[in-house]
Design a protein around this motif. Structure first.
Motif, PDB file in Angstrom:
ATOM      1  N   LEU A   1       8.695  -6.997  12.616  1.00  0.00           N
ATOM      2  CA  LEU A   1       8.250  -8.387  12.599  1.00  0.00           C
ATOM      3  C   LEU A   1       7.230  -8.588  11.463  1.00  0.00           C
ATOM      4  CD1 LEU A   1       8.776 -10.835  14.505  1.00  0.00           C
ATOM      5  CD2 LEU A   1       6.675 -10.230  15.701  1.00  0.00           C
ATOM      6  N   GLY A   2       6.317  -7.634  11.335  1.00  0.00           N
ATOM      7  CA  GLY A   2       5.303  -7.691  10.289  1.00  0.00           C
ATOM      8  C   GLY A   2       5.927  -7.699   8.899  1.00  0.00           C
ATOM      9  N   GLU A   3       6.977  -6.895   8.724  1.00  0.00           N
ATOM     10  CA  GLU A   3       7.636  -6.847   7.416  1.00  0.00           C
ATOM     11  C   GLU A   3       8.334  -8.164   7.109  1.00  0.00           C
ATOM     12  OE1 GLU A   3       9.881  -3.191   7.302  1.00  0.00           O
ATOM     13  OE2 GLU A   3       8.035  -2.022   7.067  1.00  0.00           O
ATOM     14  N   ASP A   4       8.904  -8.764   8.146  1.00  0.00           N
ATOM     15  CA  ASP A   4       9.552 -10.068   7.991  1.00  0.00           C
ATOM     16  C   ASP A   4       8.501 -11.127   7.599  1.00  0.00           C
ATOM     17  OD1 ASP A   4      11.683 -11.787   8.007  1.00  0.00           O
ATOM     18  OD2 ASP A   4      11.621 -12.158  10.169  1.00  0.00           O
ATOM     19  N   MET A   5       7.363 -11.112   8.291  1.00  0.00           N
ATOM     20  CA  MET A   5       6.293 -12.073   7.984  1.00  0.00           C
ATOM     21  C   MET A   5       5.759 -11.861   6.569  1.00  0.00           C
ATOM     22  SD  MET A   5       4.111 -12.401  11.517  1.00  0.00           S
ATOM     23  CE  MET A   5       3.911 -10.669  11.911  1.00  0.00           C
ATOM     24  N   ALA A   6       5.625 -10.603   6.163  1.00  0.00           N
ATOM     25  CA  ALA A   6       5.115 -10.308   4.825  1.00  0.00           C
ATOM     26  C   ALA A   6       6.069 -10.848   3.767  1.00  0.00           C
ATOM     27  CB  ALA A   6       4.937  -8.804   4.649  1.00  0.00           C
ATOM     28  N   ARG A   7       7.376 -10.634   3.997  1.00  0.00           N
ATOM     29  CA  ARG A   7       8.373 -11.079   3.029  1.00  0.00           C
ATOM     30  C   ARG A   7       8.434 -12.610   2.940  1.00  0.00           C
ATOM     31  NH1 ARG A   7      11.905  -7.863   5.438  1.00  0.00           N
ATOM     32  NH2 ARG A   7      11.372  -5.803   4.694  1.00  0.00           N
ATOM     33  N   ARG A   8       8.256 -13.256   4.099  1.00  0.00           N
ATOM     34  CA  ARG A   8       8.427 -14.714   4.131  1.00  0.00           C
ATOM     35  C   ARG A   8       7.162 -15.485   3.806  1.00  0.00           C
ATOM     36  NH1 ARG A   8      11.616 -16.625   9.214  1.00  0.00           N
ATOM     37  NH2 ARG A   8      11.361 -18.624   8.158  1.00  0.00           N
ATOM     38  N   LEU A   9       5.982 -14.904   4.081  1.00  0.00           N
ATOM     39  CA  LEU A   9       4.768 -15.687   3.879  1.00  0.00           C
ATOM     40  C   LEU A   9       3.601 -14.917   3.259  1.00  0.00           C
ATOM     41  CD1 LEU A   9       3.405 -18.554   4.580  1.00  0.00           C
ATOM     42  CD2 LEU A   9       2.315 -17.281   6.422  1.00  0.00           C
ATOM     43  N   LEU A  10       3.335 -13.715   3.787  1.00  0.00           N
ATOM     44  CA  LEU A  10       2.055 -13.072   3.473  1.00  0.00           C
ATOM     45  C   LEU A  10       1.974 -12.536   2.052  1.00  0.00           C
ATOM     46  CD1 LEU A  10       1.635 -11.156   6.862  1.00  0.00           C
ATOM     47  CD2 LEU A  10       0.816 -13.436   6.269  1.00  0.00           C
ATOM     48  N   ALA A  11       3.110 -12.127   1.501  1.00  0.00           N
ATOM     49  CA  ALA A  11       3.104 -11.571   0.145  1.00  0.00           C
ATOM     50  C   ALA A  11       4.019 -12.380  -0.760  1.00  0.00           C
ATOM     51  CB  ALA A  11       3.569 -10.118   0.181  1.00  0.00           C
ATOM     52  N   ASN A  12       3.666 -12.466  -2.025  1.00  0.00           N
ATOM     53  CA  ASN A  12       4.566 -13.003  -3.043  1.00  0.00           C
ATOM     54  C   ASN A  12       5.236 -11.795  -3.684  1.00  0.00           C
ATOM     55  OD1 ASN A  12       5.789 -13.922  -5.306  1.00  0.00           O
ATOM     56  ND2 ASN A  12       4.055 -15.127  -6.044  1.00  0.00           N
ATOM     57  N   THR A  13       6.453 -11.484  -3.227  1.00  0.00           N
ATOM     58  CA  THR A  13       7.060 -10.204  -3.619  1.00  0.00           C
ATOM     59  C   THR A  13       7.471 -10.137  -5.092  1.00  0.00           C
ATOM     60  OG1 THR A  13       9.177 -10.993  -2.762  1.00  0.00           O
ATOM     61  CG2 THR A  13       7.852  -9.642  -1.284  1.00  0.00           C
ATOM     62  N   VAL A  14       7.371 -11.258  -5.804  1.00  0.00           N
ATOM     63  CA  VAL A  14       7.634 -11.215  -7.248  1.00  0.00           C
ATOM     64  C   VAL A  14       6.523 -10.419  -7.942  1.00  0.00           C
ATOM     65  CG1 VAL A  14       7.903 -12.595  -9.348  1.00  0.00           C
ATOM     66  CG2 VAL A  14       8.849 -13.422  -7.192  1.00  0.00           C
ATOM     67  N   ILE A  15       5.294 -10.650  -7.521  1.00  0.00           N
ATOM     68  CA  ILE A  15       4.150 -10.020  -8.198  1.00  0.00           C
ATOM     69  C   ILE A  15       3.324  -9.101  -7.288  1.00  0.00           C
ATOM     70  CG2 ILE A  15       3.883 -11.834  -9.945  1.00  0.00           C
ATOM     71  CD1 ILE A  15       1.611 -12.993  -8.160  1.00  0.00           C
ATOM     72  N   GLU A  16       3.647  -9.095  -5.995  1.00  0.00           N
ATOM     73  CA  GLU A  16       2.852  -8.284  -5.064  1.00  0.00           C
ATOM     74  C   GLU A  16       3.732  -7.333  -4.254  1.00  0.00           C
ATOM     75  OE1 GLU A  16      -0.704 -11.459  -3.895  1.00  0.00           O
ATOM     76  OE2 GLU A  16       1.232 -11.642  -2.923  1.00  0.00           O
ATOM     77  N   SER A  17       3.186  -6.169  -3.940  1.00  0.00           N
ATOM     78  CA  SER A  17       3.851  -5.264  -3.012  1.00  0.00           C
ATOM     79  C   SER A  17       3.071  -5.283  -1.708  1.00  0.00           C
ATOM     80  CB  SER A  17       3.882  -3.846  -3.582  1.00  0.00           C
ATOM     81  OG  SER A  17       2.576  -3.393  -3.804  1.00  0.00           O
ATOM     82  N   PHE A  18       3.747  -4.951  -0.611  1.00  0.00           N
ATOM     83  CA  PHE A  18       3.039  -4.957   0.679  1.00  0.00           C
ATOM     84  C   PHE A  18       3.366  -3.707   1.478  1.00  0.00           C
ATOM     85  CE2 PHE A  18       7.072  -7.060   1.600  1.00  0.00           C
ATOM     86  CZ  PHE A  18       7.462  -6.434   2.764  1.00  0.00           C
ATOM     87  N   GLN A  19       2.502  -3.434   2.436  1.00  0.00           N
ATOM     88  CA  GLN A  19       2.635  -2.279   3.299  1.00  0.00           C
ATOM     89  C   GLN A  19       2.246  -2.730   4.709  1.00  0.00           C
ATOM     90  OE1 GLN A  19      -0.242   0.735   2.412  1.00  0.00           O
ATOM     91  NE2 GLN A  19       0.792   2.318   3.577  1.00  0.00           N
ATOM     92  N   VAL A  20       3.082  -2.415   5.697  1.00  0.00           N
ATOM     93  CA  VAL A  20       2.787  -2.804   7.079  1.00  0.00           C
ATOM     94  C   VAL A  20       2.533  -1.538   7.897  1.00  0.00           C
ATOM     95  CG1 VAL A  20       3.649  -3.971   9.145  1.00  0.00           C
ATOM     96  CG2 VAL A  20       4.268  -4.838   6.879  1.00  0.00           C
ATOM     97  N   GLU A  21       1.381  -1.471   8.549  1.00  0.00           N
ATOM     98  CA  GLU A  21       1.057  -0.335   9.413  1.00  0.00           C
ATOM     99  C   GLU A  21       0.720  -0.840  10.808  1.00  0.00           C
ATOM    100  OE1 GLU A  21      -1.972   2.322   7.025  1.00  0.00           O
ATOM    101  OE2 GLU A  21      -1.880   0.285   6.230  1.00  0.00           O
ATOM    102  N   VAL A  22       0.959  -0.007  11.809  1.00  0.00           N
ATOM    103  CA  VAL A  22       0.475  -0.295  13.150  1.00  0.00           C
ATOM    104  C   VAL A  22      -0.960   0.233  13.213  1.00  0.00           C
ATOM    105  CG1 VAL A  22       0.787   0.178  15.597  1.00  0.00           C
ATOM    106  CG2 VAL A  22       2.778  -0.228  14.145  1.00  0.00           C
ATOM    107  N   ALA A  23      -1.931  -0.676  13.410  1.00  0.00           N
ATOM    108  CA  ALA A  23      -3.348  -0.294  13.311  1.00  0.00           C
ATOM    109  C   ALA A  23      -3.906   0.121  14.670  1.00  0.00           C
ATOM    110  CB  ALA A  23      -4.167  -1.444  12.758  1.00  0.00           C
TER     111      ALA A  23
END
Lengths: 85, 85
Positions: free
Chosen positions: A63-85
């Motif tokens: 779910l976190g990866e989906d949210m990152a792809r759709r809203l949290l990160a601009n994948t053109v210029i940003e990379s993201f990492q999702v961890e269970v904290a």
């Protein structure tokens, strides 16, 4: 710290290598001005802590990866990492 | 990824508990609007990667804490964490 059936996710978003990072450059300069001469490159990103009502860590992470792809990160210029904290 | 005698530090700065986080609230609303109903509280902070010309990890870390206290974090409303990355 989280209720039963919820998972805390940590999403880290960083500018990709090669992408200009004006915030990082500004911090480099400011640290140099304060006498911190040992500082080389600085890169600045965002970190988000999200409480998700999903008890299964693997599903929460997806779910976190989906949210990152759709809203949290601009994948053109940003990379993201999702961890269970 | 770093040259000899340099250490990469990761400084994470988060709003303290109880401090209003408008960025987090905005993300909560936006995720809700996209249909991510499982999302509860969101807190947003900064993460900084710094290359420091200091080979000793303990010294590099102490330097990072000094930098965080003096520039990177506003310790009135933010807490910070320095790690050797």
């Amino acid at each position: 710290m989280t209720a039963k059936g919820t998972t805390r996710l940590k999403v880290t978003v960083m500018p990709k290598n090669g992408v200009l990072d004006p915030q990082g450059k500004a911090i480099e300069k400011a640290l140099g001005g304060l006498g911190f001469d040992a500082v080389g490159e600085v890169r600045v990103g965002k970190v988000m802590l999200l409480d998700v009502a999903e008890g299964d860590p693997a599903k929460a992470r997806a779910l976190g990866e989906d949210m990152a792809r759709r809203l949290l990160a601009n994948t053109v210029i940003e990379s993201f990492q999702v961890e269970v904290a």
